[in-house]
Motif scaffolding. Structure first.
Motif, mmCIF file in Angstrom:
data_model
loop_
_atom_site.group_PDB
_atom_site.id
_atom_site.type_symbol
_atom_site.label_atom_id
_atom_site.label_comp_id
_atom_site.label_asym_id
_atom_site.label_seq_id
_atom_site.Cartn_x
_atom_site.Cartn_y
_atom_site.Cartn_z
ATOM 1 N N ALA A 1 0.837 -1.192 0.000
ATOM 2 C CA ALA A 1 0.000 0.000 0.000
ATOM 3 C C ALA A 1 0.879 1.251 0.000
ATOM 4 N N GLY A 2 0.475 2.209 -0.804
ATOM 5 C CA GLY A 2 1.247 3.437 -0.935
ATOM 6 C C GLY A 2 2.269 3.394 -2.052
ATOM 7 N N GLY A 3 2.498 2.212 -2.577
ATOM 8 C CA GLY A 3 3.487 2.053 -3.625
ATOM 9 C C GLY A 3 2.952 2.378 -5.001
ATOM 10 N N SER A 4 3.807 2.208 -5.995
ATOM 11 C CA SER A 4 3.469 2.478 -7.386
ATOM 12 C C SER A 4 3.849 1.271 -8.236
ATOM 13 N N ARG A 5 3.213 1.204 -9.377
ATOM 14 C CA ARG A 5 3.525 0.101 -10.295
ATOM 15 C C ARG A 5 3.071 0.519 -11.683
ATOM 16 N N ARG A 6 3.818 0.026 -12.680
ATOM 17 C CA ARG A 6 3.427 0.265 -14.063
ATOM 18 C C ARG A 6 3.161 -1.067 -14.757
ATOM 19 N N LEU A 7 1.981 -1.186 -15.316
ATOM 20 C CA LEU A 7 1.630 -2.345 -16.125
ATOM 21 C C LEU A 7 1.893 -2.037 -17.591
ATOM 22 N N MET B 1 0.261 3.365 -12.006
ATOM 23 C CA MET B 1 -0.631 3.452 -10.854
ATOM 24 C C MET B 1 0.167 3.905 -9.639
ATOM 25 N N ASN B 2 -0.297 4.942 -8.986
ATOM 26 C CA ASN B 2 0.404 5.520 -7.849
ATOM 27 C C ASN B 2 -0.480 5.516 -6.609
ATOM 28 N N SER B 3 0.173 5.635 -5.461
ATOM 29 C CA SER B 3 -0.532 5.715 -4.173
ATOM 30 C C SER B 3 -1.553 4.587 -4.050
ATOM 31 N N LEU B 4 -1.101 3.387 -4.295
ATOM 32 C CA LEU B 4 -2.010 2.247 -4.330
ATOM 33 C C LEU B 4 -2.526 1.887 -2.950
ATOM 34 N N GLU B 5 -3.744 1.419 -2.934
ATOM 35 C CA GLU B 5 -4.403 0.979 -1.705
ATOM 36 C C GLU B 5 -4.928 -0.441 -1.916
ATOM 37 N N PRO B 6 -5.166 -1.177 -0.838
ATOM 38 C CA PRO B 6 -5.637 -2.565 -0.977
ATOM 39 C C PRO B 6 -6.898 -2.706 -1.826
ATOM 40 N N GLU B 7 -7.734 -1.681 -1.870
ATOM 41 C CA GLU B 7 -8.960 -1.762 -2.670
ATOM 42 C C GLU B 7 -8.677 -1.868 -4.159
ATOM 43 N N TYR B 8 -7.454 -1.611 -4.572
ATOM 44 C CA TYR B 8 -7.092 -1.716 -5.983
ATOM 45 C C TYR B 8 -6.607 -3.113 -6.359
#
Length: 117
Positions: free
Chosen positions: A14-20, A83-90
């Motif tokens: 959570a809070g991290g970023s990732r690029r697909l 995707m930035n500032s990721l949360e578990p709901e994502y």
């Protein structure tokens, strides 16, 4: 036909970023759009973001706007989802999608994207 290969999934905190990433091959010269959908556990597949292939115009879902950024490398027939500032709901399976004229569409195999709290 169009073949789609996604990459970039995997566990993120959570809070991290990732690029697909999604690479298209086949009848790519006929693509109207490339984009992303997602399906969370127990829910229906939903729209995330899409890019019109002719001019690069981008469109987002209400939940994705401001948090996700779709981009492309047109010469490589590749679309990205930052995707930035990721949360578990994502947490979801994210699917790449391509639309061609006359209601023809293709889906990637999906990439798992769990977000830990």
């Amino acid at each position: 036909q169009v073949q789609l290969v996604e990459s970039g999934g995997g566990l993120v905190q959570a809070g991290g970023s990732r690029r697909l990433s999604c690479v298209a091959s086949g009848r790519t010269g006929s693509m109207d759009s490339m984009g992303w959908f997602r399906q969370a556990p127990g829910k229906e597949r939903e729209f995330v973001a899409i890019m019109r292939w002719s001019d690069g115009s981008a469109y987002y879902s209400l939940s994705g706007k401001g948090r996700f950024t779709i981009s492309r490398e047109k010469a490589k027939n590749t679309v990205y989802l930052q995707m930035n500032s990721l949360e578990p709901e994502y947490t979801a399976v994210y699917y790449c999608h391509v639309r061609l004229p006359i209601h023809e569409e293709y889906w990637g195999q999906g990439t798992q994207f769990p977000v830990s709290s």
